[in-house]
Design a protein around this motif. Structure first.
Motif, PDB file in Angstrom:
ATOM      1  N   ILE A   6       0.862  -1.169   0.000  1.00 26.65           N
ATOM      2  CA  ILE A   6       0.000   0.000   0.000  1.00 26.65           C
ATOM      3  C   ILE A   6       0.903   1.225   0.000  1.00 26.65           C
ATOM      4  CG2 ILE A   6      -1.803   1.261   1.227  1.00 26.65           C
ATOM      5  CD1 ILE A   6      -2.509  -1.463   2.595  1.00 26.65           C
ATOM      6  N   ALA A   7       0.741   2.087  -0.990  1.00 25.01           N
ATOM      7  CA  ALA A   7       1.576   3.286  -1.104  1.00 25.01           C
ATOM      8  C   ALA A   7       0.700   4.532  -0.963  1.00 25.01           C
ATOM      9  CB  ALA A   7       2.302   3.310  -2.444  1.00 25.01           C
ATOM     10  N   VAL A   8       1.180   5.470  -0.143  1.00 25.90           N
ATOM     11  CA  VAL A   8       0.475   6.732   0.082  1.00 25.90           C
ATOM     12  C   VAL A   8       1.475   7.876   0.085  1.00 25.90           C
ATOM     13  CG1 VAL A   8      -1.404   5.671   1.399  1.00 25.90           C
ATOM     14  CG2 VAL A   8       0.611   6.510   2.613  1.00 25.90           C
ATOM     15  N   PRO A  13      -1.023   9.924   9.255  1.00 28.82           N
ATOM     16  CA  PRO A  13      -0.744   9.436  10.612  1.00 28.82           C
ATOM     17  C   PRO A  13      -0.858   7.907  10.698  1.00 28.82           C
ATOM     18  CG  PRO A  13      -2.907  10.463  10.520  1.00 28.82           C
ATOM     19  CD  PRO A  13      -2.264  10.695   9.179  1.00 28.82           C
ATOM     20  N   ALA A  14      -0.244   7.342  11.720  1.00 26.22           N
ATOM     21  CA  ALA A  14      -0.244   5.892  11.915  1.00 26.22           C
ATOM     22  C   ALA A  14      -1.648   5.294  11.955  1.00 26.22           C
ATOM     23  CB  ALA A  14       0.540   5.535  13.175  1.00 26.22           C
ATOM     24  N   PRO A  15      -2.634   5.911  12.638  1.00 21.90           N
ATOM     25  CA  PRO A  15      -3.977   5.316  12.640  1.00 21.90           C
ATOM     26  C   PRO A  15      -4.583   5.228  11.234  1.00 21.90           C
ATOM     27  CG  PRO A  15      -3.788   6.893  14.425  1.00 21.90           C
ATOM     28  CD  PRO A  15      -2.547   7.042  13.563  1.00 21.90           C
ATOM     29  N   TYR A  16      -4.298   6.191  10.384  1.00 24.65           N
ATOM     30  CA  TYR A  16      -4.767   6.176   8.995  1.00 24.65           C
ATOM     31  C   TYR A  16      -4.146   4.993   8.249  1.00 24.65           C
ATOM     32  CZ  TYR A  16      -5.557   7.905   4.215  1.00 24.65           C
ATOM     33  OH  TYR A  16      -5.937   8.038   2.896  1.00 24.65           O
ATOM     34  N   ARG A  17      -2.833   4.841   8.377  1.00 26.14           N
ATOM     35  CA  ARG A  17      -2.142   3.745   7.689  1.00 26.14           C
ATOM     36  C   ARG A  17      -2.611   2.387   8.195  1.00 26.14           C
ATOM     37  NH1 ARG A  17       2.087   7.129   9.172  1.00 26.14           N
ATOM     38  NH2 ARG A  17       3.009   5.477  10.443  1.00 26.14           N
ATOM     39  N   ALA A  19      -5.566   1.745   9.399  1.00 27.36           N
ATOM     40  CA  ALA A  19      -6.929   1.552   8.881  1.00 27.36           C
ATOM     41  C   ALA A  19      -6.888   1.061   7.433  1.00 27.36           C
ATOM     42  CB  ALA A  19      -7.728   2.851   8.991  1.00 27.36           C
ATOM     43  N   LEU A  20      -5.927   1.547   6.661  1.00 26.58           N
ATOM     44  CA  LEU A  20      -5.775   1.052   5.289  1.00 26.58           C
ATOM     45  C   LEU A  20      -5.491  -0.448   5.300  1.00 26.58           C
ATOM     46  CD1 LEU A  20      -3.568   3.844   3.661  1.00 26.58           C
ATOM     47  CD2 LEU A  20      -6.037   3.508   3.378  1.00 26.58           C
ATOM     48  N   MET A  21      -4.548  -0.864   6.146  1.00 23.89           N
ATOM     49  CA  MET A  21      -4.217  -2.286   6.222  1.00 23.89           C
ATOM     50  C   MET A  21      -5.418  -3.110   6.687  1.00 23.89           C
ATOM     51  SD  MET A  21      -0.256  -2.528   7.501  1.00 23.89           S
ATOM     52  CE  MET A  21      -0.380  -1.454   8.918  1.00 23.89           C
ATOM     53  N   ARG A  22      -6.130  -2.612   7.691  1.00 21.67           N
ATOM     54  CA  ARG A  22      -7.316  -3.324   8.178  1.00 21.67           C
ATOM     55  C   ARG A  22      -8.352  -3.481   7.076  1.00 21.67           C
ATOM     56  NH1 ARG A  22      -6.898  -0.147  12.682  1.00 21.67           N
ATOM     57  NH2 ARG A  22      -8.511   1.248  11.888  1.00 21.67           N
ATOM     58  N   GLY A  23      -8.595  -2.416   6.337  1.00 24.32           N
ATOM     59  CA  GLY A  23      -9.611  -2.449   5.286  1.00 24.32           C
ATOM     60  C   GLY A  23      -9.279  -3.412   4.174  1.00 24.32           C
ATOM     61  N   VAL A  24      -8.016  -3.445   3.773  1.00 28.08           N
ATOM     62  CA  VAL A  24      -7.591  -4.377   2.725  1.00 28.08           C
ATOM     63  C   VAL A  24      -7.659  -5.805   3.243  1.00 28.08           C
ATOM     64  CG1 VAL A  24      -5.651  -5.114   1.288  1.00 28.08           C
ATOM     65  CG2 VAL A  24      -6.176  -2.674   1.508  1.00 28.08           C
ATOM     66  N   HIS A  25      -7.145  -6.026   4.447  1.00 24.44           N
ATOM     67  CA  HIS A  25      -7.136  -7.388   5.006  1.00 24.44           C
ATOM     68  C   HIS A  25      -8.557  -7.908   5.228  1.00 24.44           C
ATOM     69  CE1 HIS A  25      -5.457 -10.898   6.841  1.00 24.44           C
ATOM     70  NE2 HIS A  25      -6.078 -10.672   7.987  1.00 24.44           N
ATOM     71  N   LEU A  26      -9.443  -7.058   5.713  1.00 22.33           N
ATOM     72  CA  LEU A  26     -10.826  -7.465   5.925  1.00 22.33           C
ATOM     73  C   LEU A  26     -11.479  -7.874   4.601  1.00 22.33           C
ATOM     74  CD1 LEU A  26     -13.216  -7.850   7.819  1.00 22.33           C
ATOM     75  CD2 LEU A  26     -13.754  -5.418   7.505  1.00 22.33           C
ATOM     76  N   ASP A  96     -13.525   3.646   6.571  1.00 26.77           N
ATOM     77  CA  ASP A  96     -12.427   3.919   7.514  1.00 26.77           C
ATOM     78  C   ASP A  96     -11.121   3.612   6.808  1.00 26.77           C
ATOM     79  OD1 ASP A  96     -10.985   4.431   9.880  1.00 26.77           O
ATOM     80  OD2 ASP A  96     -11.210   2.363  10.590  1.00 26.77           O
ATOM     81  N   PRO A  97     -10.331   4.604   6.527  1.00 25.34           N
ATOM     82  CA  PRO A  97     -10.203   5.916   7.145  1.00 25.34           C
ATOM     83  C   PRO A  97     -10.854   7.075   6.386  1.00 25.34           C
ATOM     84  CG  PRO A  97      -8.213   5.461   5.929  1.00 25.34           C
ATOM     85  CD  PRO A  97      -9.126   4.272   5.735  1.00 25.34           C
TER      86      PRO A  97
END
Length: 127
Positions: A6-8, A13-17, A19-26, A96-97
């Motif tokens: 995932i590239a941004v 911020p860390a919570p945003y990053r 959330a990206l991982m959580r969303g993709v993994h989910l 989210d996010p």
């Protein structure tokens, strides 16, 4: 065993990053039915000079908040399942996010099973 990159743009911020991982993994768990602990992801941040994209390519208006996602998976899924994955990732990240759907760019790489290290004896040499 999906492997996701995932590239941004730098500065999220860390919570945003996370959330990206959580969303993709989910989405991978829901659509591709991967196990919960099948988690291999990298988030990278890039300065503006190192983050180039077509802002209007194919008539899609992208912003500086573009999220580029590349997922390598075994080549066992059909087009319907891949399309469902794209939609689920976009929906998850919108929730989210808060990423606009236009700012989600996904590249799915189909990899033959023999090109993954699992099952090829790599783990036995890791100890």
């Amino acid at each position: 065993m999906p492997f996701s990159r995932i590239a941004v743009r730098a500065g999220k911020p860390a919570p945003y990053r996370k959330a990206l991982m959580r969303g993709v993994h989910l989405a991978l768990r829901e659509v591709f039915k991967v196990p919960e602990d099948d988690l291999f992801m990298i988030v990278t941040e890039h300065e503006a000079d190192n983050f180039a994209f077509g802002r209007h390519y194919l008539g899609i208006e992208r912003s500086d908040d573009l999220v580029m996602i590349q997922i390598a998976v075994s080549n066992t899924r059909g087009q319907d399942q891949k399309t469902a994955l794209f939609a689920q990732i976009a929906e998850n990240l919108a929730r989210d996010p808060g990423v606009r759907r236009e700012d989600v760019f996904i590249n799915l790489v189909d990899v033959a099973r023999e090109n993954w290290s699992f099952g090829n004896g790599v783990a036995q040499y890791a100890t």
